[in-house]
Write a protein that holds these residues in place. Structure first.
Motif, PDB file in Angstrom:
ATOM      1  N   ALA A  56       0.911  -1.164   0.031  1.00 12.87           N
ATOM      2  CA  ALA A  56      -0.013   0.112  -0.056  1.00 12.87           C
ATOM      3  C   ALA A  56       0.937   1.365   0.025  1.00 12.87           C
ATOM      4  O   ALA A  56       0.439   2.167  -0.774  1.00 12.87           O
ATOM      5  N   TYR A  57       1.868   1.187   0.608  1.00 10.85           N
ATOM      6  CA  TYR A  57       3.031   2.343   0.592  1.00 10.85           C
ATOM      7  C   TYR A  57       3.394   2.560  -0.349  1.00 10.85           C
ATOM      8  O   TYR A  57       3.612   3.893  -1.110  1.00 10.85           O
ATOM      9  N   ALA A  91       1.166   9.254  -5.689  1.00 15.54           N
ATOM     10  CA  ALA A  91       1.513  10.557  -5.417  1.00 15.54           C
ATOM     11  C   ALA A  91       2.267  11.166  -6.294  1.00 15.54           C
ATOM     12  O   ALA A  91       2.548  12.643  -6.638  1.00 15.54           O
ATOM     13  N   PHE A 103       4.484   7.908   2.476  1.00 17.07           N
ATOM     14  CA  PHE A 103       4.259   6.675   1.851  1.00 17.07           C
ATOM     15  C   PHE A 103       6.020   6.343   1.180  1.00 17.07           C
ATOM     16  O   PHE A 103       6.133   4.917   1.168  1.00 17.07           O
ATOM     17  N   ASP A 145       2.258   1.514  -3.506  1.00 14.57           N
ATOM     18  CA  ASP A 145       1.498   2.068  -4.613  1.00 14.57           C
ATOM     19  C   ASP A 145       1.007   3.675  -4.487  1.00 14.57           C
ATOM     20  O   ASP A 145       0.818   4.071  -5.310  1.00 14.57           O
ATOM     21  N   LYS A 146       0.907   4.054  -3.012  1.00 13.11           N
ATOM     22  CA  LYS A 146       0.549   5.338  -2.831  1.00 13.11           C
ATOM     23  C   LYS A 146       1.595   6.277  -3.127  1.00 13.11           C
ATOM     24  O   LYS A 146       1.411   7.358  -3.616  1.00 13.11           O
ATOM     25  N   LYS A 174       3.105  13.430   1.463  1.00 17.32           N
ATOM     26  CA  LYS A 174       2.826  12.088   0.826  1.00 17.32           C
ATOM     27  C   LYS A 174       4.188  11.401   0.734  1.00 17.32           C
ATOM     28  O   LYS A 174       4.237  10.305   0.884  1.00 17.32           O
TER      29      LYS A 174
END
Ligand code: MN3
Length: 199
Positions: free
Chosen positions: A34-35, A42, A75, A37-38, A71
């Motif tokens: 998830a990190y 971003a 992330f 991907d984010k 972000k």
């Protein structure tokens, strides 16, 4: 460049019984992913930044545009901290080497160091990370960072880390963070710590 969640350097069950397979699968396959991907999302509108290593971005947070800084901090930090954490552990770890000797010398005993580090990790309020670092004065140090912050933002060299977010231990250890920390010492890859220090 697209940032990618690296494969674990061992099987999901390799660190049993200290770190359980189910936790590792979720932690790596869901949380870390998830990190990553984010971070990619971003930087979609910042191809210039997305060319850089995530470590470079975290080391130069202050230079980033304000619109993406938080972000990248969260992330990007989550991405590199987790990679560093996975690579800090191995199956059949052996507690020996140059850093182990230096720790023993600096703290008087290895147990004294373990106690201070464990206490720092156990008492970190909220979510974060506990690090062994090479300080600016060239001695070893223990430090906590909150959320996904990294020592490299302050130009401090990290050598070892433990993730003490609840997701790192809650399935197996429930609220007992100290039990997770005590078990984690069994899988610390001290040879990797030596390599990082020498690099
Ligand atoms: Mn985590």
């Amino acid at each position: 460049m697209t940032y990618e969640t690296p494969k674990l350097p061992y099987a999901y069950n390799a660190l049993e019984p200290y770190l359980d397979e189910e936790t590792l699968k979720i932690h790596h396959g869901k949380h870390h992913k998830a990190y990553t991907d984010k971070l990619n999302a971003a930087l979609t509108d910042h191809p210039d930044l997305a060319q850089k290593d995530a470590e470079y971005l975290i080391a130069h947070l202050g230079d980033l545009p304000e619109s993406v800084r938080t972000k990248v901090r969260n992330f990007g930090g989550g991405h590199i901290n987790h990679t560093f954490f996975w690579e800090s552990m191995k199956k059949d770890a052996v507690q020996q080497g140059a850093i182990v000797d230096e720790i023993t010398s600096q703290w008087g005993s290895f147990d004294a160091f373990k106690e201070e580090f464990s206490n720092s990790a156990a008492t970190l309020f909220g979510s974060g990370w506990t690090w062994l670092v090479r300080k600016h004065d060239n001695t070893l140090g223990i430090m906590n960072t909150l959320n996904q912050d990294s020592p490299i933002t302050n130009n401090i060299k990290p050598l070892l880390v433990i993730d003490v977010w609840e997701h790192a231990y809650y399935l197996k250890y429930r609220q007992a963070r100290a039990d997770f920390i005590a078990a984690w010492w069994n899988v610390v890859d001290w040879q990797k710590v030596d390599e990082r220090d020498a690099a």
